[in-house]
Design a protein around this motif. Structure first.
Motif, mmCIF file in Angstrom:
data_model
loop_
_atom_site.group_PDB
_atom_site.id
_atom_site.type_symbol
_atom_site.label_atom_id
_atom_site.label_comp_id
_atom_site.label_asym_id
_atom_site.label_seq_id
_atom_site.Cartn_x
_atom_site.Cartn_y
_atom_site.Cartn_z
ATOM 1 N N ARG A 1 78.638 12.008 -5.914
ATOM 2 C CA ARG A 1 79.517 12.043 -4.743
ATOM 3 C C ARG A 1 80.907 11.518 -5.072
ATOM 4 N N LEU A 2 80.983 10.419 -5.793
ATOM 5 C CA LEU A 2 82.283 9.844 -6.125
ATOM 6 C C LEU A 2 83.073 10.755 -7.049
ATOM 7 N N ILE B 1 82.809 14.062 -7.222
ATOM 8 C CA ILE B 1 83.251 15.230 -6.452
ATOM 9 C C ILE B 1 84.443 14.885 -5.574
ATOM 10 N N ASP B 2 84.446 13.688 -4.970
ATOM 11 C CA ASP B 2 85.595 13.273 -4.161
ATOM 12 C C ASP B 2 86.863 13.180 -5.008
ATOM 13 N N ALA B 3 86.720 12.680 -6.226
ATOM 14 C CA ALA B 3 87.885 12.588 -7.106
ATOM 15 C C ALA B 3 88.388 13.973 -7.507
ATOM 16 N N ASP C 1 88.013 16.783 -5.786
ATOM 17 C CA ASP C 1 88.608 17.433 -4.616
ATOM 18 C C ASP C 1 89.999 16.897 -4.317
ATOM 19 N N ALA C 2 90.235 15.627 -4.635
ATOM 20 C CA ALA C 2 91.557 15.047 -4.389
ATOM 21 C C ALA C 2 92.579 15.434 -5.449
ATOM 22 N N PHE D 1 95.235 14.201 -0.349
ATOM 23 C CA PHE D 1 94.365 13.488 0.557
ATOM 24 C C PHE D 1 94.030 14.374 1.752
ATOM 25 N N ARG E 1 87.294 0.928 2.747
ATOM 26 C CA ARG E 1 86.447 1.890 3.473
ATOM 27 C C ARG E 1 86.782 1.895 4.961
ATOM 28 N N GLY F 1 84.398 6.177 -1.871
ATOM 29 C CA GLY F 1 85.332 7.295 -1.920
ATOM 30 C C GLY F 1 86.605 7.106 -1.134
ATOM 31 N N PHE G 1 90.195 8.055 -2.577
ATOM 32 C CA PHE G 1 90.678 9.435 -2.611
ATOM 33 C C PHE G 1 90.881 10.002 -1.210
ATOM 34 N N ARG G 2 91.027 9.109 -0.221
ATOM 35 C CA ARG G 2 91.278 9.529 1.156
ATOM 36 C C ARG G 2 92.561 8.931 1.740
#
Length: 456
Positions: free
Chosen positions: A143-144, A146-148, A150-151, A213, A240, A270, A273-274
């Protein structure tokens, strides 16, 4: 004795039966002779008198079972070469949207025995000094990672234990990365998790201005400033909550723990990356990242008792003096210097704060803080672009934070608790204040019809 028994057995027949056929006068005398018990096989010789007699032989078995057997063998051989339906469907799913016929699979290499690449990279990424010097961070878990991706973060190396773990990641974003398949035991040795997921990635240290973001349209004009937050778990939880609230950005002073430490990354889930995170800032740099019309508020844990004392003093017409370091709940007794040595903090230790207070009590005992008005957290305090300063539980807020709040006409925000109960955790206090600030800003937007423009 054994040789004598062999001779006797070879000369004696086991049985001699005579069968007569009903419709003919032919006599059929099937005979069975015992083969000599020797190590090497020999031929069975019949007497010369039995040449004229009819010998019965067993009927040969039909060739149908043999044919079926051959067909089964051929089918098994073909099944080995031809892929099954599940494999075919998986291959069709991997085909890209461009409609090309070839199946694109990521090319990876296997780690040879004694390969030390994983050990070297993980050891480098775990040290703050090496992370900042070489510009690398370590991410663990699907998950972490994939978040990176996607960002827009750039991966350098990906270590995985199973090919299925690699297929779970977007292959089009791993073209420039080095993919290495290692044993699960190696990942388990270098992983800090109790149950590793079997995938570790090394990324280049992200630049907040270059990341993409998501959900930036839902952000509110609220900035979070972390001052002397040294516990990785607290900082990760604060980040978070800031991502959940929709803060514009997060500013970290030099006294905070590194935001890209593995423990902070796991606790933030995550959040890195938001929303933009700017770390290792001086207070001059903090002011440059804030809007011009911003109002800075500081979080204080022991304001309730101070306000009651102030009211009593006002009734007696006592002169109000500027506050000292001990009068504020989370305020440190020493100023935040520009040149701070980087140190990896695993947790907030009371021993460090005790030693620091003993050494600096004589130097900063006469230092006085500016007087800042207090407000409860549920009162109206978010009227414009606003910033909230959260201090750590050990060192607390720095004098520069209180001076900035005084300069921008800010307040000391506190959360009243039941008597006899200790103050809230810094992460919990930050969550309460941030969500209250979001509520007030959204309410202000609905009443005035003003639209806030978020910074990209």
């Amino acid at each position: 004795m054994a040789a004598h028994m062999r001779r006797v057995i070879s000369l004696v027949s086991i049985e001699r039966t005579v069968f007569l056929s009903r419709g003919s006068s032919v006599v059929v005398e099937p005979k069975r002779y015992v083969r000599g018990l020797r190590r090497k096989p020999v031929k069975v010789l019949f007497p010369e008198d039995d040449k004229d007699k009819v010998k019965t032989t067993l009927k040969p078995q039909s060739a149908v079972p043999n044919v079926n057997r051959e067909r089964g063998v051929k089918a098994a051989k073909e099944s080995r070469h031809e892929p099954s339906d599940s494999v075919k469907t998986r291959e069709r799913a991997v085909i890209n949207d461009a409609g090309e016929d070839e199946v694109h699979r990521p090319n990876y290499e296997r780690a040879f025995p004694g390969d030390r690449r994983l050990a070297k990279v993980v050891s480098v990424a775990r040290s703050r000094a090496f992370r900042e010097r070489q510009g690398k961070i370590l991410l663990e878990g699907r998950r972490l990672i994939i978040d990176a991706l996607d960002a827009g973060a750039s991966p350098q190396m990906v270590f995985f234990s199973q090919v299925d773990r690699l297929y779970e990641l977007p292959s089009d974003k791993l073209k420039r990365a080095t993919l290495v398949k290692v044993k699960f035991e190696d990942i388990k040795i270098w992983s800090e998790l109790v149950t590793p997921q079997g995938v570790i990635a090394i990324f280049s240290r992200p630049n907040p201005s270059r990341l993409n973001f998501i959900n930036r349209d839902c952000s509110v004009p609220l900035t979070l400033i972390c001052d002397n937050v040294r516990d990785p778990g607290n900082l990760g939880t604060i980040l978070r909550s800031a991502a959940a609230v929709g803060c514009q950005d997060v500013l970290l002073t030099k006294g905070c723990v590194d935001a890209w430490e593995p423990k902070v990354l796991r606790a933030a889930m995550g959040a890195h990356f938001r929303l933009p995170i700017h770390s290792s800032l001086n207070w001059e740099d903090v002011e440059s990242h804030l809007p011009k019309s911003v109002i800075v508020h500081v979080a204080d844990s022991n304001c309730g008792a101070d306000t009651s004392k102030e009211t009593k003093d006002s009734e007696v017409n006592m002169s109000h003096k500027t506050s000292k370091p001990g009068d504020l709940g989370w305020i440190s007794k020493r100023s935040n210097q520009k040149n701070v040595r980087y140190k990896d903090y695993d947790s907030d230790s009371e021993s460090e704060s005790d030693t620091d207070s003993d050494t600096d009590s004589n130097d900063d005992s006469d230092y006085e803080f500016p007087e800042v008005e207090t407000k409860k957290y549920h009162e109206s305090w978010a009227h414009s672009p606003v910033a909230v300063v959260i201090g750590g539980e050990t060192c607390g807020l720095s004098p520069e934070a209180v001076q900035l709040a005084k300069k921008t006409s800010g307040h000391r925000l506190f959360i009243p608790v039941v008597s006899g109960v200790d103050s809230l955790n810094s992460a919990m206090a930050a969550s309460v204040l941030l969500f209250e600030g979001r509520k007030q800003l959204l309410k202000l937007t609905q009443t005035s019809g003003r639209n806030w423009k978020s910074k990209a």
